[in-house]
Design a protein around this motif. Sequence first.
Motif, mmCIF file in Angstrom:
data_model
loop_
_atom_site.group_PDB
_atom_site.id
_atom_site.type_symbol
_atom_site.label_atom_id
_atom_site.label_comp_id
_atom_site.label_asym_id
_atom_site.label_seq_id
_atom_site.Cartn_x
_atom_site.Cartn_y
_atom_site.Cartn_z
ATOM 1 N N GLY A 1 34.628 45.132 72.749
ATOM 2 C CA GLY A 1 35.588 44.769 71.712
ATOM 3 C C GLY A 1 34.868 44.486 70.411
ATOM 4 N N SER A 2 35.561 44.713 69.303
ATOM 5 C CA SER A 2 34.959 44.423 68.003
ATOM 6 C C SER A 2 34.947 42.919 67.773
ATOM 7 N N ALA A 3 34.036 42.439 66.946
ATOM 8 C CA ALA A 3 33.899 41.009 66.668
ATOM 9 C C ALA A 3 35.168 40.418 66.058
ATOM 10 N N ASP A 4 35.891 41.220 65.269
ATOM 11 C CA ASP A 4 37.114 40.709 64.637
ATOM 12 C C ASP A 4 38.333 40.775 65.551
ATOM 13 N N GLY A 5 38.164 41.297 66.767
ATOM 14 C CA GLY A 5 39.247 41.350 67.734
ATOM 15 C C GLY A 5 40.273 42.428 67.474
ATOM 16 N N GLN A 6 40.005 43.354 66.569
ATOM 17 C CA GLN A 6 41.010 44.350 66.202
ATOM 18 C C GLN A 6 40.876 45.685 66.940
ATOM 19 N N ARG A 7 39.734 45.913 67.613
ATOM 20 C CA ARG A 7 39.534 47.170 68.328
ATOM 21 C C ARG A 7 38.931 46.913 69.699
ATOM 22 N N ILE A 8 39.352 47.721 70.662
ATOM 23 C CA ILE A 8 38.793 47.681 72.012
ATOM 24 C C ILE A 8 38.360 49.088 72.378
ATOM 25 N N ALA A 9 37.155 49.216 72.935
ATOM 26 C CA ALA A 9 36.702 50.493 73.492
ATOM 27 C C ALA A 9 36.991 50.446 74.987
ATOM 28 N N TYR A 10 37.501 51.557 75.506
ATOM 29 C CA TYR A 10 37.783 51.603 76.935
ATOM 30 C C TYR A 10 37.526 53.007 77.461
ATOM 31 N N VAL A 11 37.423 53.109 78.790
ATOM 32 C CA VAL A 11 37.083 54.363 79.440
ATOM 33 C C VAL A 11 38.258 54.797 80.316
ATOM 34 N N THR A 12 38.607 56.076 80.217
ATOM 35 C CA THR A 12 39.645 56.665 81.069
ATOM 36 C C THR A 12 39.032 57.790 81.886
ATOM 37 N N GLN A 13 39.803 58.381 82.771
ATOM 38 C CA GLN A 13 39.374 59.524 83.586
ATOM 39 C C GLN A 13 38.037 59.236 84.255
ATOM 40 N N ILE A 14 37.958 58.119 84.940
ATOM 41 C CA ILE A 14 36.704 57.651 85.530
ATOM 42 C C ILE A 14 36.381 58.418 86.809
ATOM 43 N N THR A 15 35.124 58.856 86.928
ATOM 44 C CA THR A 15 34.651 59.568 88.116
ATOM 45 C C THR A 15 33.279 59.047 88.507
ATOM 46 N N ASP A 16 32.978 59.104 89.795
ATOM 47 C CA ASP A 16 31.642 58.766 90.299
ATOM 48 C C ASP A 16 30.793 60.021 90.308
ATOM 49 N N GLN A 17 29.552 59.890 89.821
ATOM 50 C CA GLN A 17 28.599 60.996 89.837
ATOM 51 C C GLN A 17 27.281 60.464 90.366
ATOM 52 N N GLY A 18 27.180 60.382 91.682
ATOM 53 C CA GLY A 18 25.966 59.867 92.295
ATOM 54 C C GLY A 18 25.871 58.363 92.146
ATOM 55 N N GLN A 19 24.815 57.890 91.483
ATOM 56 C CA GLN A 19 24.551 56.457 91.332
ATOM 57 C C GLN A 19 25.318 55.807 90.187
ATOM 58 N N ALA A 20 25.991 56.583 89.344
ATOM 59 C CA ALA A 20 26.644 56.032 88.160
ATOM 60 C C ALA A 20 28.119 56.414 88.115
ATOM 61 N N THR A 21 28.874 55.661 87.357
ATOM 62 C CA THR A 21 30.283 55.932 87.132
ATOM 63 C C THR A 21 30.451 56.339 85.678
ATOM 64 N N PHE A 22 31.174 57.434 85.423
ATOM 65 C CA PHE A 22 31.331 57.970 84.078
ATOM 66 C C PHE A 22 32.805 58.111 83.733
ATOM 67 N N GLY A 23 33.077 58.244 82.437
ATOM 68 C CA GLY A 23 34.455 58.435 82.016
ATOM 69 C C GLY A 23 34.533 58.881 80.569
ATOM 70 N N HIS A 24 35.748 58.963 80.068
ATOM 71 C CA HIS A 24 36.051 59.435 78.721
ATOM 72 C C HIS A 24 36.266 58.218 77.821
ATOM 73 N N LEU A 25 35.530 58.109 76.711
ATOM 74 C CA LEU A 25 35.581 56.931 75.847
ATOM 75 C C LEU A 25 36.710 57.035 74.823
ATOM 76 N N MET A 26 37.495 55.977 74.732
ATOM 77 C CA MET A 26 38.615 55.876 73.793
ATOM 78 C C MET A 26 38.499 54.537 73.062
#
Length: 194
Positions: A140-165
């Motif tokens: 989240g931004s320091a001013d509380g006005q924006r949040i980054a989040y991940v959609t379309q989450i998939t597992d790829q071996g040892q890590a979890t990945f997704g689409h950043l919004m």
Amino acid sequence: WSDQLIEESGNHIAIVGWSPDDSKFAVIDGSDTDSATLQVFSRKGVLLRSLRGQEAAWIDADHLVVTGDAADANTAGIRSASGASDRSLNLGGAAGLLRLGGAVAFAGRGSPSNDGASLMFRVLSDSTLSAPISGFPVAGSADGQRIAYVTQITDQGQATFGHLMTLDVRTLTLHDLGLTTVAVSGPGAAFSAD
């Protein structure tokens, strides 16, 4: 400047922090779900309010959002530091409190997995919860006005990945950043100070 002991306890103390106007300070005393207590102090160390609560975050100069202060796990409270005005929020299954910079969100408990379709969160803005948003918040931004989040989450071996919004908290406008290989298991994303 002088040091002043405002709380002494044999229990675990979690720092909630200063109110946005720096006039009050809050801590949670105890880690046991049945006995954790939110305590709010004035700048001079005077106890203003004490109530049950497991997690808390400031949402303005006099109000905190608090989980664990009711018997129902799907309920959070907006509590006044002075006790003047309190109300409840139905979390609709999104019970985990997330402090994302200056923003507050609620997400399902647990970590992201390949079951990305079931992950959702809700944003608290102007003391109102948004409709469920598909994804998992990561910053989240320091001013509380924006949040980054991940959609379309998939597992790829040892890590979890997704689409950043990103999400504008005031307007609930979504922005696709076009990044599709963001690791979810670490910090994942961060906003610059400006």
